[in-house]
Scaffold this motif. Sequence first.
Motif, PDB file in Angstrom:
ATOM      1  N   PRO A 253       0.813  -1.222   0.000  1.00  0.00           N
ATOM      2  CA  PRO A 253       0.000   0.000   0.000  1.00  0.00           C
ATOM      3  C   PRO A 253       0.841   1.265   0.000  1.00  0.00           C
ATOM      4  CG  PRO A 253      -0.826  -1.587   1.615  1.00  0.00           C
ATOM      5  CD  PRO A 253       0.490  -2.125   1.120  1.00  0.00           C
ATOM      6  N   ASP A 254       0.293   2.318  -0.561  1.00  0.00           N
ATOM      7  CA  ASP A 254       0.917   3.637  -0.566  1.00  0.00           C
ATOM      8  C   ASP A 254       0.791   4.240   0.831  1.00  0.00           C
ATOM      9  OD1 ASP A 254       1.823   6.186  -1.023  1.00  0.00           O
ATOM     10  OD2 ASP A 254       0.087   6.818  -2.217  1.00  0.00           O
ATOM     11  N   MET A 255       1.928   4.559   1.453  1.00  0.00           N
ATOM     12  CA  MET A 255       1.927   5.079   2.822  1.00  0.00           C
ATOM     13  C   MET A 255       2.173   6.590   2.876  1.00  0.00           C
ATOM     14  SD  MET A 255       1.374   2.142   4.128  1.00  0.00           S
ATOM     15  CE  MET A 255       1.466   2.462   5.887  1.00  0.00           C
ATOM     16  N   SER A 256       2.050   7.282   1.754  1.00  0.00           N
ATOM     17  CA  SER A 256       2.373   8.715   1.726  1.00  0.00           C
ATOM     18  C   SER A 256       1.322   9.580   2.417  1.00  0.00           C
ATOM     19  CB  SER A 256       2.551   9.187   0.277  1.00  0.00           C
ATOM     20  OG  SER A 256       1.366   8.976  -0.478  1.00  0.00           O
ATOM     21  N   HIS A 257       0.105   9.074   2.566  1.00  0.00           N
ATOM     22  CA  HIS A 257      -0.964   9.889   3.153  1.00  0.00           C
ATOM     23  C   HIS A 257      -1.395   9.406   4.534  1.00  0.00           C
ATOM     24  CE1 HIS A 257      -1.300  11.917  -0.683  1.00  0.00           C
ATOM     25  NE2 HIS A 257      -1.463  10.764  -1.290  1.00  0.00           N
ATOM     26  N   SER A 258      -0.901   8.266   4.956  1.00  0.00           N
ATOM     27  CA  SER A 258      -1.264   7.728   6.264  1.00  0.00           C
ATOM     28  C   SER A 258      -0.302   6.606   6.599  1.00  0.00           C
ATOM     29  CB  SER A 258      -2.700   7.193   6.251  1.00  0.00           C
ATOM     30  OG  SER A 258      -3.008   6.551   7.471  1.00  0.00           O
ATOM     31  N   ASP A 259      -0.057   6.398   7.891  1.00  0.00           N
ATOM     32  CA  ASP A 259       0.764   5.276   8.328  1.00  0.00           C
ATOM     33  C   ASP A 259      -0.064   4.014   8.531  1.00  0.00           C
ATOM     34  OD1 ASP A 259       3.382   6.316   8.359  1.00  0.00           O
ATOM     35  OD2 ASP A 259       2.937   7.443  10.178  1.00  0.00           O
ATOM     36  N   VAL A 260      -1.350   4.100   8.203  1.00  0.00           N
ATOM     37  CA  VAL A 260      -2.253   2.952   8.237  1.00  0.00           C
ATOM     38  C   VAL A 260      -2.938   2.889   6.876  1.00  0.00           C
ATOM     39  CG1 VAL A 260      -4.186   1.839   9.415  1.00  0.00           C
ATOM     40  CG2 VAL A 260      -2.622   3.313  10.705  1.00  0.00           C
ATOM     41  N   ALA A 261      -2.642   1.865   6.071  1.00  0.00           N
ATOM     42  CA  ALA A 261      -3.193   1.788   4.716  1.00  0.00           C
ATOM     43  C   ALA A 261      -3.335   0.330   4.301  1.00  0.00           C
ATOM     44  CB  ALA A 261      -2.296   2.536   3.729  1.00  0.00           C
ATOM     45  N   TRP A 262      -4.189   0.080   3.299  1.00  0.00           N
ATOM     46  CA  TRP A 262      -4.399  -1.294   2.838  1.00  0.00           C
ATOM     47  C   TRP A 262      -4.467  -1.329   1.316  1.00  0.00           C
ATOM     48  CZ3 TRP A 262      -8.636  -2.841  -0.058  1.00  0.00           C
ATOM     49  CH2 TRP A 262      -9.699  -1.942  -0.121  1.00  0.00           C
ATOM     50  N   GLU A 263      -4.330  -2.568   0.781  1.00  0.00           N
ATOM     51  CA  GLU A 263      -4.363  -2.762  -0.672  1.00  0.00           C
ATOM     52  C   GLU A 263      -4.672  -4.233  -0.953  1.00  0.00           C
ATOM     53  OE1 GLU A 263      -4.846  -1.631  -3.966  1.00  0.00           O
ATOM     54  OE2 GLU A 263      -3.377  -0.136  -3.311  1.00  0.00           O
ATOM     55  N   ALA A 327      -7.659   6.403  11.585  1.00  0.00           N
ATOM     56  CA  ALA A 327      -7.593   4.973  11.271  1.00  0.00           C
ATOM     57  C   ALA A 327      -8.980   4.362  11.156  1.00  0.00           C
ATOM     58  CB  ALA A 327      -6.779   4.240  12.335  1.00  0.00           C
ATOM     59  N   THR A 328      -9.972   4.962  11.807  1.00  0.00           N
ATOM     60  CA  THR A 328     -11.341   4.437  11.748  1.00  0.00           C
ATOM     61  C   THR A 328     -11.802   4.302  10.303  1.00  0.00           C
ATOM     62  OG1 THR A 328     -11.899   5.419  13.900  1.00  0.00           O
ATOM     63  CG2 THR A 328     -13.725   4.831  12.461  1.00  0.00           C
ATOM     64  N   ASP A 329     -11.573   5.318   9.495  1.00  0.00           N
ATOM     65  CA  ASP A 329     -12.005   5.293   8.094  1.00  0.00           C
ATOM     66  C   ASP A 329     -11.293   4.194   7.313  1.00  0.00           C
ATOM     67  OD1 ASP A 329     -13.417   7.472   8.916  1.00  0.00           O
ATOM     68  OD2 ASP A 329     -12.352   8.940   7.676  1.00  0.00           O
ATOM     69  N   VAL A 330      -9.989   4.019   7.591  1.00  0.00           N
ATOM     70  CA  VAL A 330      -9.209   3.007   6.880  1.00  0.00           C
ATOM     71  C   VAL A 330      -9.747   1.613   7.187  1.00  0.00           C
ATOM     72  CG1 VAL A 330      -6.924   1.983   6.574  1.00  0.00           C
ATOM     73  CG2 VAL A 330      -7.150   4.461   6.870  1.00  0.00           C
ATOM     74  N   PHE A 331      -9.980   1.338   8.470  1.00  0.00           N
ATOM     75  CA  PHE A 331     -10.471   0.019   8.857  1.00  0.00           C
ATOM     76  C   PHE A 331     -11.875  -0.243   8.310  1.00  0.00           C
ATOM     77  CE2 PHE A 331      -7.610   0.143  12.883  1.00  0.00           C
ATOM     78  CZ  PHE A 331      -6.525  -0.229  12.122  1.00  0.00           C
TER      79      PHE A 331
END
Length: 584
Positions: A253-263, A327-331
């Motif tokens: 995952p691209d980590m440029s906008h958050s340290d919590v990301a998925w792909e 992180a709520t939005d990411v999860f």
Amino acid sequence: MVQGKLGHSPLDKCFLMLMNTRNARLFLVSLIGFSAMWNSSLAEDNQVFTRQALMQDARQLASILEQSHPDPYIGAGGKVAFQRRFQSLIENIPTTGMTGEQFYRLLLPFVAVLRDGHTALLPPQTRASQQPGLPLTFKIIDESLAVDSVLRKDNSDLRGAVLLSVEGVSLPDLLQRQNNLRGIENVYGTLALLSRSLRTDQGLQNLIPEMDNREEVKVKLRLADGDTKVFIFNDAERSETVLVEPESRIPLPDMSHSDVAWEFLDKNGKTAVLKIDDMSTYREACEAWLASGMTEGLAMARAAYRKFNEQAVPEEIEDILAGIPPATDVFRDLVVAMKHAETTLLIVDLRKNTGGNDLLTEMLLYFLFGQETMTTYDAGFQISRYSDLYFQVYANESLSDINRKRRVPLEIGDYDFSQERAREKEIDPAVSMEEYKESLKKSPTFYKEFSQGTYANHYRPQKLAVLSSAWTYSSGFTLLAALEGLGATVVGTPSAHAGNNFGDSLLFQLTNTQLRGAVSFKQNVTFPDDPVKGHCLRPDIMLTHEKWAALGYDPNAEVLLAIEPSEQRAQGESGESGSCPGTK
């Protein structure tokens, strides 16, 4: 007067003193030994302090360790041995005095002997730019350092080579020297710290002060083909700054906008990777720190804002929080997408996660397992010690508050065994949940979702894997241990973090030299019934040199192993019994 402040790991957790075992560990903050974020600002560069002033600071340091740490004598061999080492320390202060930097180096072995990664002196801040060390970076595999990246293309054939010695000092001796500079719980932590030390000229000087020629460094490597060769890296090679990394067949995952990301790793969405590199830079953590009145809370929030925004940090706290990714939005997006795709494997990548705020663990469990598991899974217990420094750091807490429900009141210097004892008692689930909700209200971004329960236990794939490295530490280890306890397959290298050890740091500052440090105030017991596992959590599937070579030294070899775990288990790699290699 001692100035107490909270550190983190890249920053770690915020403590709410609740009597319930589950709630009491929700927002803890601790300093991890791997953090490069904190340092000491000396009173004045190159200032020579008198012997009397340095002795005062040394006594202050010893007093802080004895009065704040749960067991400052355990690594030193007992109280008498501790005092013997202290006497030797002050006797080695020259009558002519020392600079702050010299004093810092003198103190390092005294603190390192505790073998506690959350108790340490912070390096003095220097105005000089950090000079480069070895033009190599290392991956920690099989209790060794193996080259994974180089700083010159003509060194690319060194990938996979194992470090044997530097300037004639063997790897075992380098590890011993590193242990005298910085305490850590197991061999994987020492290897991680050593790999960092070798990357700077100052680190090389600390490890090998007898080096005569500072313009070149001799390094002995065992190459991937088995041959042994000595390389001489001169200043020009060591000054290269562009890292030449091997390409990976795995798009992370691209980590440029958050340290919590998925792909998703495939077009059909059957395999997903959730990458969590830092547990201190998400909005919910900063909300909790600020709401709890933690002394470093605003500084942490401002640092998180700067990481993801180019503009100046706003003045208003609400504006700062609005600029920090939640992180709520990411999860939520992850579980919704996985349910739609009927994902069969989720890989949680914690290889770079050196810590942060434990709230993230609770949040992820909410989305994957639901509220009941989130609030009841067994995370062990903690034993806290209350010192003067503790109450300087946690200004919003007091002994009267802590003693409100206690039959026998605690005093300064006492230990709080309530969590350990609570494991033997029946707890009213309704009361427990109400206390839990009150603690979660400190993070309104997540509490809104929690209170509605819309995405609780929304989707969990059949298979769950979690990637570990030596750098998976502190709160990163907390998440690793939680997922492992709930059935996830652990893949990679053992963590430097010992589940049964000390943690949650208080920052302090020495009066005269202004050197800063961190001291643990808790004993953490993650695995009460398994001391071997508590010393070193062995992955189910270990990354070995042979496997790494077979995968072409792919930097994401752990991901590839997680995708095809059945073959690895068939080769006898299961770690369900026995300690990590090399642990005692």
